[in-house]
Write an enzyme that holds these catalytic residues in place. Sequence first.
Site, PDB file in Angstrom:
ATOM      1  N   GLY A   1     -11.246 -55.453 -11.022  1.00 56.78           N
ATOM      2  CA  GLY A   1     -11.007 -54.489 -12.092  1.00 56.78           C
ATOM      3  C   GLY A   1     -11.666 -54.993 -13.351  1.00 56.78           C
ATOM      4  O   GLY A   1     -12.060 -56.161 -13.416  1.00 56.78           O
TER       5      GLY A   1
ATOM      6  N   CYS B   1     -11.910 -61.080  -7.180  1.00 49.37           N
ATOM      7  CA  CYS B   1     -12.350 -61.033  -8.574  1.00 49.37           C
ATOM      8  C   CYS B   1     -11.139 -61.003  -9.510  1.00 49.37           C
ATOM      9  O   CYS B   1     -10.404 -61.971  -9.585  1.00 49.37           O
ATOM     10  CB  CYS B   1     -13.307 -59.856  -8.779  1.00 49.37           C
ATOM     11  SG  CYS B   1     -14.231 -59.972 -10.319  1.00 49.37           S
ATOM     12  N   TYR B   2     -10.881 -59.870 -10.166  1.00 44.79           N
ATOM     13  CA  TYR B   2      -9.718 -59.811 -11.058  1.00 44.79           C
ATOM     14  C   TYR B   2      -8.440 -60.180 -10.304  1.00 44.79           C
ATOM     15  O   TYR B   2      -7.551 -60.845 -10.843  1.00 44.79           O
ATOM     16  CB  TYR B   2      -9.592 -58.399 -11.657  1.00 44.79           C
ATOM     17  CG  TYR B   2      -8.390 -58.237 -12.551  1.00 44.79           C
ATOM     18  CD1 TYR B   2      -8.463 -58.582 -13.891  1.00 44.79           C
ATOM     19  CD2 TYR B   2      -7.177 -57.768 -12.054  1.00 44.79           C
ATOM     20  CE1 TYR B   2      -7.354 -58.466 -14.718  1.00 44.79           C
ATOM     21  CE2 TYR B   2      -6.058 -57.648 -12.860  1.00 44.79           C
ATOM     22  CZ  TYR B   2      -6.158 -57.993 -14.190  1.00 44.79           C
ATOM     23  OH  TYR B   2      -5.060 -57.884 -15.003  1.00 44.79           O
TER      24      TYR B   2
ATOM     25  N   HIS C   1     -17.648 -60.452  -4.440  1.00 42.44           N
ATOM     26  CA  HIS C   1     -17.166 -59.192  -3.868  1.00 42.44           C
ATOM     27  C   HIS C   1     -17.552 -59.066  -2.394  1.00 42.44           C
ATOM     28  O   HIS C   1     -18.687 -58.723  -2.080  1.00 42.44           O
ATOM     29  CB  HIS C   1     -17.717 -58.012  -4.671  1.00 42.44           C
ATOM     30  CG  HIS C   1     -17.072 -57.914  -6.013  1.00 42.44           C
ATOM     31  ND1 HIS C   1     -15.920 -57.193  -6.239  1.00 42.44           N
ATOM     32  CD2 HIS C   1     -17.378 -58.506  -7.189  1.00 42.44           C
ATOM     33  CE1 HIS C   1     -15.551 -57.334  -7.488  1.00 42.44           C
ATOM     34  NE2 HIS C   1     -16.422 -58.121  -8.100  1.00 42.44           N
TER      35      HIS C   1
ATOM     36  N   GLU D   1     -16.528 -56.828  -0.448  1.00 42.23           N
ATOM     37  CA  GLU D   1     -16.423 -55.425  -0.022  1.00 42.23           C
ATOM     38  C   GLU D   1     -17.678 -54.601  -0.302  1.00 42.23           C
ATOM     39  O   GLU D   1     -17.759 -53.456   0.109  1.00 42.23           O
ATOM     40  CB  GLU D   1     -15.204 -54.764  -0.681  1.00 42.23           C
ATOM     41  CG  GLU D   1     -15.366 -54.356  -2.152  1.00 42.23           C
ATOM     42  CD  GLU D   1     -15.226 -55.512  -3.155  1.00 42.23           C
ATOM     43  OE1 GLU D   1     -15.255 -56.681  -2.738  1.00 42.23           O
ATOM     44  OE2 GLU D   1     -15.103 -55.239  -4.360  1.00 42.23           O
TER      45      GLU D   1
ATOM     46  N   SER E   1     -12.669 -24.125   4.127  1.00 43.23           N
ATOM     47  CA  SER E   1     -13.900 -23.893   3.362  1.00 43.23           C
ATOM     48  C   SER E   1     -15.128 -23.866   4.251  1.00 43.23           C
ATOM     49  O   SER E   1     -16.200 -23.479   3.815  1.00 43.23           O
ATOM     50  CB  SER E   1     -14.070 -25.017   2.339  1.00 43.23           C
ATOM     51  OG  SER E   1     -14.417 -26.210   3.031  1.00 43.23           O
TER      52      SER E   1
ATOM     53  N   ASP F   1     -13.830 -31.466   5.931  1.00 47.06           N
ATOM     54  CA  ASP F   1     -12.503 -31.883   5.449  1.00 47.06           C
ATOM     55  C   ASP F   1     -11.432 -30.855   5.786  1.00 47.06           C
ATOM     56  O   ASP F   1     -10.417 -31.174   6.401  1.00 47.06           O
ATOM     57  CB  ASP F   1     -12.502 -32.092   3.925  1.00 47.06           C
ATOM     58  CG  ASP F   1     -13.651 -32.956   3.457  1.00 47.06           C
ATOM     59  OD1 ASP F   1     -14.231 -33.653   4.303  1.00 47.06           O
ATOM     60  OD2 ASP F   1     -13.971 -32.922   2.260  1.00 47.06           O
ATOM     61  N   SER F   2     -11.671 -29.623   5.354  1.00 45.23           N
ATOM     62  CA  SER F   2     -10.628 -28.630   5.601  1.00 45.23           C
ATOM     63  C   SER F   2     -10.529 -28.318   7.091  1.00 45.23           C
ATOM     64  O   SER F   2      -9.445 -28.016   7.600  1.00 45.23           O
ATOM     65  CB  SER F   2     -10.866 -27.369   4.777  1.00 45.23           C
ATOM     66  OG  SER F   2     -12.110 -26.805   5.085  1.00 45.23           O
TER      67      SER F   2
ATOM     68  N   LYS G   1     -14.623 -39.968   3.248  1.00 42.72           N
ATOM     69  CA  LYS G   1     -15.374 -39.022   4.078  1.00 42.72           C
ATOM     70  C   LYS G   1     -15.766 -39.590   5.442  1.00 42.72           C
ATOM     71  O   LYS G   1     -15.653 -38.921   6.458  1.00 42.72           O
ATOM     72  CB  LYS G   1     -16.650 -38.626   3.325  1.00 42.72           C
ATOM     73  CG  LYS G   1     -17.365 -37.454   3.919  1.00 42.72           C
ATOM     74  CD  LYS G   1     -16.658 -36.204   3.532  1.00 42.72           C
ATOM     75  CE  LYS G   1     -17.476 -34.970   3.629  1.00 42.72           C
ATOM     76  NZ  LYS G   1     -16.870 -33.897   2.836  1.00 42.72           N
TER      77      LYS G   1
END
Length: 486
Positions: free
Chosen positions: A28, A55-56, A145, A147, A199, A203-204, A342
Amino acid sequence: MYSLILPYDTGLADLLALRPKGIILSGGPASVYAPGAPRCHPGLFAADVPILGICYGMQLMAHDLGGRTGPSARKEYGRTRLFVDEGEGPGAMFHGLERRLLCWMSHGDSVLQLPPGFETLAHSDHSPHAAIADRARRLYGLQFHPEVSHTPWGTEVLRNFLYQVCGCSGSWSMTSFVEQAVGEIREQIGDARAICALSGGVDSAAAAGLVLRAIGERLTCVFVDHGLLRSGEVEQVVAVFRDHFGAPLVHVDARRRFLDRLAGVEDPEAKRNIIGNEFITVFAEEAVRLGRPGILVQGTLYPDVIESGTRTAARIKTHHNVGGLPAAMPFRLVEPLRTLFKDEVRLVARALGLPEEMVWRHPFPGPGLAIRVLGQVTEERLATLRQADAIITEEIRQSGLGRDVWQAFGVLLPVRSVGVAGDARTYGHVVAVRAVTSEDGMTADWARLPADLLETISNRITGEVPGVSRVVYDISSKPPATIEWE
Ligand code: XMP
């Protein structure tokens, strides 16, 4: 492995009630010693749960456990050499990795003095404690990091933490997610009925697929044509749904009312709010008409939630299905994908047996072309963009690069520019082509499309779309830009 992302100030009892096998504290932008800096519950480090601070997160752990954190003599940003100091062997954080590595750093503060009980596992040229551990208490910290894709072996370190330290078995899969989600949806909906906002995107569709598994025909899917869709999209969505869902689909033509509400509106956030509100009004009317009021299923994803702003994260833009909702909602929302990204939703869609064309469909924003026609949204300007966008889509598909790009689309700019055609001066529209690569939409890079392809797109747009005299290519990454222009 199943993971949940929670705000830093989640109560200790709530956290432990989840019976986590391990906890990762993220990075962060704050300094641990600054007033108002985010802190976790002090009891967390004594809870006998393995913790990895990044990190943070590492600086916070060191600070709270009696070490010293402060500004580094030299800040480290970007690619940095890392020297592993811990011994090799199972149980080591750097097990299976080289002793000299390249990692990605981004920090101004460092751990200057270790807390009691900690040892150094790795250092860099300017961080004497770039990886630390108190093995007895199963507390670990990384200044770099693991990630990000720029630390290519970072996943190995995460894997070592999860398997060796936390004792995870890696048995979780998207099929487990589907089973769990279906159970939760049954509990949430009970014996009520619901409608699902469809939609046409993955996703939907995945949300509808999960809820159909959970409550079957008590769900009705509703597809609202808000007049802001791309060329041929309505027919396509209706056909794919009919062929693959075996459930009724209600198609609502709401084009007029959306365009009326958007008339004269230029501000991007205003557009998003109007569309979000109007969607809910239309769904509420449909729900009553269909005798299924009360519950609305949406395909909201985690990035929609984050970017619309949470209690602990800044608002980037209001996603129509999160922040654009009216304060007094006539619905209870069921959002089974709310914690997923996603790429994970695509796996869910696969696990549900949805067709590949739907699984790999490029994302399309809920507010549709309204946020790609910059400035005022009129029928005429929509028609111009639709035509240009269809050319971009078609050319990218034909080039075979469709899977390599995350999204590719056109944007109609709110400026006109001078051109020349048939020896006469023109003063026409400008279309921007936007194509990006991305893993999850949270960060993105502009796609290095071949120049020949861009040329074909440009020639076709200026030749075929009336009134367009200039095509530009957007070469901005996210950040600092976003994928959409509004
Ligand atoms: P940005 O522009 O924020 O977009 O970089 C990230 C991804 O989200 C999509 N997007 C939306 N999707 N409702 C949606 O369902 C929205 O309001 C919305 N705004 C942006 C965008 O297309 C990209 O894939």
